[in-house]
Every structure is written in C-alpha cells, then in structure tokens.
Design a protein around this motif. Structure first.
Motif, PDB file in Angstrom:
ATOM      1  N   ILE A 416      -3.418  -1.472  -1.024  1.00  0.00           N
ATOM      2  CA  ILE A 416      -4.100  -0.682   0.005  1.00  0.00           C
ATOM      3  C   ILE A 416      -3.601  -1.068   1.392  1.00  0.00           C
ATOM      4  O   ILE A 416      -3.388  -0.217   2.261  1.00  0.00           O
ATOM      5  CB  ILE A 416      -5.623  -0.858  -0.116  1.00  0.00           C
ATOM      6  N   GLN A 417      -3.381  -2.370   1.571  1.00  0.00           N
ATOM      7  CA  GLN A 417      -2.892  -2.847   2.866  1.00  0.00           C
ATOM      8  C   GLN A 417      -1.497  -2.306   3.162  1.00  0.00           C
ATOM      9  O   GLN A 417      -1.168  -1.995   4.315  1.00  0.00           O
ATOM     10  CB  GLN A 417      -2.877  -4.385   2.864  1.00  0.00           C
ATOM     11  N   SER A 418      -0.687  -2.172   2.125  1.00  0.00           N
ATOM     12  CA  SER A 418       0.707  -1.743   2.324  1.00  0.00           C
ATOM     13  C   SER A 418       0.810  -0.281   2.752  1.00  0.00           C
ATOM     14  O   SER A 418       1.833   0.120   3.331  1.00  0.00           O
ATOM     15  CB  SER A 418       1.503  -1.957   1.036  1.00  0.00           C
ATOM     16  N   VAL A 419      -0.196   0.530   2.457  1.00  0.00           N
ATOM     17  CA  VAL A 419      -0.154   1.949   2.843  1.00  0.00           C
ATOM     18  C   VAL A 419      -1.050   2.227   4.049  1.00  0.00           C
ATOM     19  O   VAL A 419      -1.318   3.381   4.376  1.00  0.00           O
ATOM     20  CB  VAL A 419      -0.574   2.847   1.657  1.00  0.00           C
ATOM     21  N   SER A 420      -1.493   1.177   4.713  1.00  0.00           N
ATOM     22  CA  SER A 420      -2.346   1.349   5.888  1.00  0.00           C
ATOM     23  C   SER A 420      -1.595   2.061   7.004  1.00  0.00           C
ATOM     24  O   SER A 420      -0.401   1.796   7.222  1.00  0.00           O
ATOM     25  CB  SER A 420      -2.832  -0.020   6.393  1.00  0.00           C
ATOM     26  N   PRO A 421      -2.253   2.958   7.734  1.00  0.00           N
ATOM     27  CA  PRO A 421      -1.572   3.631   8.858  1.00  0.00           C
ATOM     28  C   PRO A 421      -1.223   2.682   9.997  1.00  0.00           C
ATOM     29  O   PRO A 421      -0.451   3.038  10.891  1.00  0.00           O
ATOM     30  CB  PRO A 421      -2.605   4.670   9.308  1.00  0.00           C
ATOM     31  N   PHE A 422      -1.779   1.460   9.977  1.00  0.00           N
ATOM     32  CA  PHE A 422      -1.514   0.505  11.054  1.00  0.00           C
ATOM     33  C   PHE A 422      -0.619  -0.645  10.588  1.00  0.00           C
ATOM     34  O   PHE A 422      -0.566  -1.685  11.234  1.00  0.00           O
ATOM     35  CB  PHE A 422      -2.836  -0.051  11.592  1.00  0.00           C
ATOM     36  N   ASP A 423       0.062  -0.427   9.460  1.00  0.00           N
ATOM     37  CA  ASP A 423       0.960  -1.462   8.947  1.00  0.00           C
ATOM     38  C   ASP A 423       2.040  -1.766   9.983  1.00  0.00           C
ATOM     39  O   ASP A 423       2.771  -0.876  10.424  1.00  0.00           O
ATOM     40  CB  ASP A 423       1.602  -0.983   7.642  1.00  0.00           C
ATOM     41  N   GLY A 424       2.131  -3.018  10.399  1.00  0.00           N
ATOM     42  CA  GLY A 424       3.139  -3.440  11.359  1.00  0.00           C
ATOM     43  C   GLY A 424       2.707  -3.360  12.810  1.00  0.00           C
ATOM     44  O   GLY A 424       3.384  -3.918  13.681  1.00  0.00           O
ATOM     45  N   LYS A 425       1.616  -2.702  13.108  1.00  0.00           N
ATOM     46  CA  LYS A 425       1.205  -2.543  14.511  1.00  0.00           C
ATOM     47  C   LYS A 425       0.599  -3.810  15.085  1.00  0.00           C
ATOM     48  O   LYS A 425       0.846  -4.165  16.244  1.00  0.00           O
ATOM     49  CB  LYS A 425       0.212  -1.391  14.630  1.00  0.00           C
ATOM     50  N   TYR A 426      -0.214  -4.500  14.285  1.00  0.00           N
ATOM     51  CA  TYR A 426      -0.932  -5.677  14.785  1.00  0.00           C
ATOM     52  C   TYR A 426      -0.488  -6.980  14.113  1.00  0.00           C
ATOM     53  O   TYR A 426      -0.940  -8.052  14.515  1.00  0.00           O
ATOM     54  CB  TYR A 426      -2.433  -5.509  14.554  1.00  0.00           C
ATOM     55  N   ASP A 427       0.362  -6.883  13.117  1.00  0.00           N
ATOM     56  CA  ASP A 427       0.624  -8.043  12.274  1.00  0.00           C
ATOM     57  C   ASP A 427       1.398  -9.157  12.980  1.00  0.00           C
ATOM     58  O   ASP A 427       1.198 -10.335  12.688  1.00  0.00           O
ATOM     59  CB  ASP A 427       1.373  -7.601  11.009  1.00  0.00           C
ATOM     60  N   GLU A 428       2.289  -8.810  13.915  1.00  0.00           N
ATOM     61  CA  GLU A 428       3.090  -9.810  14.613  1.00  0.00           C
ATOM     62  C   GLU A 428       2.522 -10.030  16.010  1.00  0.00           C
ATOM     63  O   GLU A 428       2.350  -9.088  16.776  1.00  0.00           O
ATOM     64  CB  GLU A 428       4.552  -9.368  14.702  1.00  0.00           C
ATOM     65  N   GLU A 429       2.262 -11.296  16.335  1.00  0.00           N
ATOM     66  CA  GLU A 429       1.699 -11.619  17.645  1.00  0.00           C
ATOM     67  C   GLU A 429       2.773 -11.527  18.727  1.00  0.00           C
ATOM     68  O   GLU A 429       3.932 -11.869  18.508  1.00  0.00           O
ATOM     69  CB  GLU A 429       1.091 -13.017  17.629  1.00  0.00           C
TER      70      GLU A 429
END
Length: 522
Positions: A416-429
């Motif tokens: 479910i996490q892998s298909v999130s529309p926000f994948d990659g937007k917040y993951d890297e500080e």
C-alpha cells in the motif's frame, strides 16, 4: 438524526447522511453530513466497541467523498485499507449484525488509505519546522515553566526579526547556545534573559530529543492539502497515523495532533456550514490532550475546536471516559456515541451520571442504567438533526465495518505504501541553510576577523624599532660570543701542539650548540 422504520428505509436517500445503526425498534440512526462539522464524541470502556464504531464511521465518510484523519494508537486500524473476508476472525458476527440491521447491500470492501508516521517507519514521515510549531506548543512539549517559556518566546522573536530560520532541533539548539552567550544583549533589548533559564531549556531539549522528538522537526514540512484528497473513484482518502511508537511519548502525541488542528485552522478558508465536511478528524486517546494542560493551552484548544468547524472540519474525540473532556469543549460536541461504562469506582459512577445528563431525555429509556448494561457493539446514540437540534438518545445496534478488523501484515502495508500518491515526496529529509548554519558562519567570520586583526597587529608591532634587544637577539649574540671563544681556545691549543683525543671540529660544533641552548635559557 433521521428515524425511520424498516419499511421506509428503502425510500431514504443516503446521499446526505452517515448510517450508524438501528435502535431496538428498528429505526434508522444516522448522522447528517451537514452537521458532521459540529464535532462529536465516541466514548466507552476498553473492549466495548469504540474502535469498530470509529472504523465504520471513517468508511462511510470516505464513501461520501470526505477525507478522514485517524490516529491508529494500537495498530489495529490499519486493516481499514483491506476488505474484510469470511475467513477472518469475527466475520460471522459482522455478517450476522449486517443481516440484523437489514443491510442487504453489505459486502466487504477496502478503502483508499495513506499511512503516515512521525518516525517514518510505518508510513510517510510527517514533519514541521520549529518556527511553525511556535513557542507556546514547544513550551508544552518541553514542560517549561512561565519564566522559561518567556525566554523561549524572546529567542523566537529574535530569530524572526533577524531572519534566522528555525527549522529543526539543531537550529533551536544553536539559537539557544547563542542566547546563552549573549544573554546580556538580549536582556537589554527584550527583557530579562538569564543564563540559568536558557540552560534549563537546553537540558529539557536534550531530554526530549532522546525520545525521538527531533524526527518531527525539519523539512520537507507537511502540506495540509495532502490530507484533503480524494481518489480516482471519488472516495475520500483515509489518512492513518501509525501511532503505536508515538504513544510512548504521550505529550508529543497530544501536541502533534493539536498542532495539526491549528495548522488546519490557519490554512483552510472559511466555508461556514458546508453540505459535507472538508475533513473529519478522529482524535483517539483524547484525554492526553488535556492532561496537565496549562490554562493558556486549554484556552487555545477550546478556541480552535470552536472555530475550526467554520473551516469545514469535524473533530471527533475518542476516549474511555467522557469526563476526560473539559466541559467547555464537551459542550461543543453535538454528535455522541456512548458505549458501555463500568461502575467500579466512585469516579466511574460520576462519569456515568455525567454522560447520562448530556443526552436529550428519552422517557422510555433509563439512560444511566443503560450505560452499564450495553453489550459489545451497542451504544447510546444522539446526533444533531438537520435543524441543528440534538435528537432523543436511543439504544443502538452499531453497524459492522466492511473492511478488515485487525492489523495489516508487514507485506500488505509495504504494498500500500509503494502505491501511495505521496511516494518520494516526504521520505528524504532536506537540510537547507537555516539558523544553525547562519550562526556558525557568523562565528567563523568573527574568529577569522579576530585572527586577521591580531596578525595585522603583530606585523605593525614588528615594523617598529625595539629599544631593547629581544630574547632571540640576546640568545643569538650570547651564543655567538661563546662559540667564538671556544673556537679561539681550540686554535691556541693547536698552535701550542697540545695532544687531544677529541676531534676539534666536533668539539667546536658541540660547544656551539650547547651555547646556543644556554643562551636561549638565560
């Protein structure tokens, strides 16, 4: 609330209401969508069905295109992302209840879900900046007294006026270190700033950081609009906060959710009373918000809850005991679902009496007694009707959810996490230039300037004629005289033909070195 018989149920339009269940006479109990922003309460002892009620309501709001935010404090709400199944535990009870309520269209289904996690382990990380949190909530987090809170406000004020960005804990730590070294300067401009108070704040910050709170501060900061999305089918996205680890720091949990409400209030435009909410916010373990809250903070909570409904946000407090909610806030909760309470202690009895008194009287129901007799999956329900008036309280069989009861597996969550529309937007500080870097650069520039001034001063001094010889000049002259004397003695001895086993040149060199060292020590 609308109350209709089973015969009339087929004629009822469900486009404008959230079905909650049927009372014991078979009448439909529902929450009008147009009144969902008037807030609500879901209360009851552990194991009486609060989580199932919450899950069912979240599903219904989502189905009507209303985004939802819910904190998953035990980990069992993650199942809302997957459809239920006849093979899962309690499936027979769910299907039996659906049949009992006449839910002919009951079928298992999933929901559009995005997982969030302050620590970034079981969902997208949620971050805000120290500046956005502000000194009031941060003082609450750090458990500061009034004097220390005042000092923190001065530090924030100075940072704002000097365009020093406070993004993460490193920035705040650097700003406090600067305030400690410049307490006198700050005191002259803003009021008394003692080094003792700054030191106390630094110690609290260090202690709080050890609990992992620093993960919450930084960039990219959360964009509130990402909580207000719908999927391609028009379903409101259910935002699930993984809060199992967060609950180990209850003050951080409560302060985070209060910050989130404040951000919604500051960001969203006024909409009055919309046909349906823009967002429904479920605040589980709500008592943590009010435990040991100072008066100023409680007034802030009351004001935010009172005014945020005009922004189209409905807030539902979920707690075990209804008296955990202060009266000033409880009075704003028009929609109520009360599960069973147990009368084991005097406090429990007071809670039961208080809960009974909040409902509109039903002459056919002893509410106070019913609260102690409710079975699992039953509740006393009263909501606001389309005119905004509370309906008569009814003992209600709560509808079953369509999604899974219980947690997801690790693999399911990852998918479910892998298909999130926000994948990659917040993951890297992201770490851009802020107060820490600016203050460090200023300190380095100041040190470089001081070094240059000192060097220039030495050069200017060196250019001036000395009235007395320096130590090095004295040592050099003394050594030269001694060396000359030694070499002269060697020449005389050689002329006289004296015999010696020593090498004349080596002896002279040794004497020269020795006299050089002796001259330096004089």
């Amino acid at each position: 609330m609308r109350q209709q018989s089973n015969k009339e149920r087929a004629k009822v339009s469900e486009q404008a209401e959230i079905f909650l269940g049927n009372d014991l006479d078979g009448n439909r109990q529902a929450l009008a969508l147009s009144r969902a922003n008037r807030h609500g309460l879901i209360a009851g002892a552990t194991g009486t069905g609060k989580t199932v009620t919450l899950q069912g309501m979240a599903e219904s709001f989502s189905a009507h295109g209303v985004p939802v935010f819910v904190a998953d404090v035990k980990g069992d709400l993650s199942g809302i992302a997957m459809p239920g199944s006849p093979t899962f535990k309690h499936a027979d009870k769910l299907e039996s209840r659906a049949k009992e309520l006449g839910m002919e269209d009951y079928a298992y289904s999933d929901n559009s879900v995005v997982f969030w996690d302050l620590y970034g382990k079981n969902g997208h990380p949620i971050r805000t900046t120290v500046s956005e949190m502000g000194p009031l909530l941060l003082s609450r987090l750090l458990d500061l007294n009034d004097t220390q809170e005042g000092v923190l406000q001065i530090v924030f004020r100075y940072a704002d006026e000097n365009e020093l960005l406070l993004l993460d804990f490193e920035d705040l730590r650097a700003m406090l270190a600067w305030a400690y070294d410049n307490a006198k300067e700050l005191s002259g401009a803003y009021g008394n700033v003692s080094k003792q108070s700054v030191g106390a704040i630094q110690r609290q910050l260090l202690s709080f950081e050890s609990q992992g709170a620093d993960n919450f501060f930084g960039e990219p900061a959360l964009e509130i609009d990402d909580f207000l999305t719908v999927d391609e089918q028009g379903r409101g996205v259910v935002n699930v906060l993984a809060a199992e680890q967060l609950m180990r720091s209850p003050k951080l949990y409560a302060t985070f959710l209060l910050w989130l409400l404040a951000e919604l209030f500051e960001t969203l435009p006024e909409v009055g009373d919309p046909e349906k909410p823009k967002l429904v916010f479920f605040f589980d373990e709500a008592h943590l918000l009010f435990d040991d809250a100072p008066d100023a903070l409680q007034e802030t909570i009351e004001r935010v809850v009172r005014l945020i409904r005009s922004k189209g946000v409905g807030v539902f407090f979920v707690t075990q005991n209804p008296i955990d909610i202060p009266e000033e806030i409880a009075g704003q909760l028009g929609n109520r679902v009360q599960h069973a309470l147990r009368a084991f202690t005097p406090r429990d009895k007071r809670a039961i009496k208080a809960a009974a008194e909040t409902f509109r009287i039903n002459p056919d129901l002893d509410v106070e007694q019913a609260i102690t007799e409710l079975k699992v999956g039953e509740a006393l329900v009263s909501t606001l009707d389309e005119e905004g008036a509370p309906t008569i309280v009814q003992r209600t069989l709560i509808k079953p959810p369509r999604s899974r009861l219980g947690p997801l597996t690790v693999k399911e969550r990852a998918i479910i996490q892998s298909v999130s529309p926000f994948d990659g937007k917040y993951d890297e500080e992201v770490n851009r230039e802020s107060a820490e870097e600016v203050l460090l650069k200023k300190a380095q520039d100041a040190a470089k300037t001081a070094e240059e001034v000192e060097k220039k001063g030495r050069e200017e001094v060196a250019k001036q004629p000395r009235k007395t010889p320096s130590m090095w000049e004295k040592a050099g002259k003394g050594a030269a005289r001694a060396a000359a004397g030694s070499l002269a003695s060697i020449a005389v001895a050689t002329a006289l033909g004296k015999k010696s086993s020593a090498n004349p040149l080596r002896t002279g060199a040794t004497a020269f070195v020795r006299n050089i060292l002796g001259g330096l020590m004089r």
